[in-house]
Design an enzyme around this catalytic site. Structure first.
Site, mmCIF file in Angstrom:
data_model
loop_
_atom_site.group_PDB
_atom_site.id
_atom_site.type_symbol
_atom_site.label_atom_id
_atom_site.label_comp_id
_atom_site.label_asym_id
_atom_site.label_seq_id
_atom_site.Cartn_x
_atom_site.Cartn_y
_atom_site.Cartn_z
ATOM 1 N N ASP B 7 -2.025 1.042 0.536
ATOM 2 C CA ASP B 7 -2.587 0.344 1.882
ATOM 3 C C ASP B 7 -4.300 0.012 2.228
ATOM 4 O OD1 ASP B 7 -1.596 -0.772 4.237
ATOM 5 O OD2 ASP B 7 -1.863 0.476 5.597
ATOM 6 N N GLU B 68 -1.283 -3.787 -1.187
ATOM 7 C CA GLU B 68 -0.837 -4.113 -0.393
ATOM 8 C C GLU B 68 -1.032 -5.620 -0.713
ATOM 9 O OE1 GLU B 68 0.807 -3.429 3.660
ATOM 10 O OE2 GLU B 68 -0.411 -4.559 4.749
ATOM 11 N N ASP B 141 -0.779 5.242 8.137
ATOM 12 C CA ASP B 141 -1.721 4.102 6.875
ATOM 13 C C ASP B 141 -0.977 4.747 5.574
ATOM 14 O OD1 ASP B 141 -4.132 2.861 8.255
ATOM 15 O OD2 ASP B 141 -3.708 4.754 9.117
#
Lengths: 175, 175
Positions: B7, B68, B141
């Site tokens: 992420d 991502e 996260d």
């Protein structure tokens, strides 16, 4: 000092290498445009860009790397790729242990033409004149990269020293 | 298959490693958050992120990396740093010779919760349940990175094969 400038882009990434000292005309060493195929997948494109920039840094052994700072106001369709390319460019310099400085387009224009609002044609003309080239560098991405390198030669050393002093002062006695 | 999910973020970058096969619960291998100091200069921050991700890839030897995908609609103040961090993450996987796949937040949410509109709390709850963790991963996260890795285990293999087939078809007999 020898400076390698990078005008970051994912499809076309300009690279310009110049030598010089503040206040005197710089000398052209070389310029390139690194292309990646928009039809290729992102990992392959970033890998090609990383290897190309790493190779150029190793080949030209600059004293510093200057990279154009990317803003989100840019073309929304391409800005993410440009930001990723700029990250790869900054990393390539840092991995080689070199100081890396970013400059806004206005800073580069002001340093090279005297006006932060100079247009692309004026920039290219000034780069051609400052480096005493027989004709304008092509494509334009290369001219922008050369302008970044000239900007850093003329401004960079001073700015880096100031930034380093400010950093030391900010950190105080803690490190 | 073992997947390392990222992420991306410049200040906080989540990393999650899971193992599994499509359609069955995955197993947690490890999760981390890589921090970089907002007070440090950009080259230092990108270098730290690159080294940390490269080390984690080398340590966990995943079969694939999932990152991502960043959109420019995000918070304008932080989006450039996030885009640069995502470029570093994709590059870290590609440099290790691994397949790297990017997923939109909606794709990850749909894969993990069944709804592309799931909120952060739902996502964290599902990741906790799917990996049979005694408590939610902290900070968030890390949960998002684990969700990316689960998403790739469940979807990734198939999608990569389809993408590769489409790529071969597109290129035809030229390469």
């Amino acid at each position: 000092m020898r400076v390698l400038g990078v005008d970051p882009g994912l499809t076309r990434c300009g690279v310009g290498v110049v030598e010089g000292v503040p206040g005197r005309p710089c000398t052209l060493v070389a310029y390139y445009v690194v292309y990646t195929d928009p039809g290729d997948e992102l990992p392959l494109r970033l890998l090609h860009l990383d290897r190309s920039l790493t190779d150029l840094v190793a080949e030209h052994r600059p004293d510093a790397v200057a990279v154009e700072r990317v803003f989100s106001q840019h073309n929304v369709r391409t800005v993410m790729g440009t930001a990723q390319a700029s990250g790869i460019a900054v990393l390539a310099g840092a991995r080689a242990g070199l100081p890396v400085q970013t400059y806004t387009p206005s800073e580069v224009k002001a340093a090279v033409t005297g006006s932060g609002q100079a247009d692309k044609a004026q920039m290219t003309a000034m780069v051609t004149r400052l480096l005493r080239l027989p004709e304008p560098p092509r494509p334009a991405d290369a001219a922008d990269a050369l302008a970044l390198a000239i900007c850093h030669v003329w401004r960079g050393g001073t700015r880096s020293k100031l930034a380093a002093a400010a950093e030391r002062a900010r950190r105080g006695g803690t490190r």
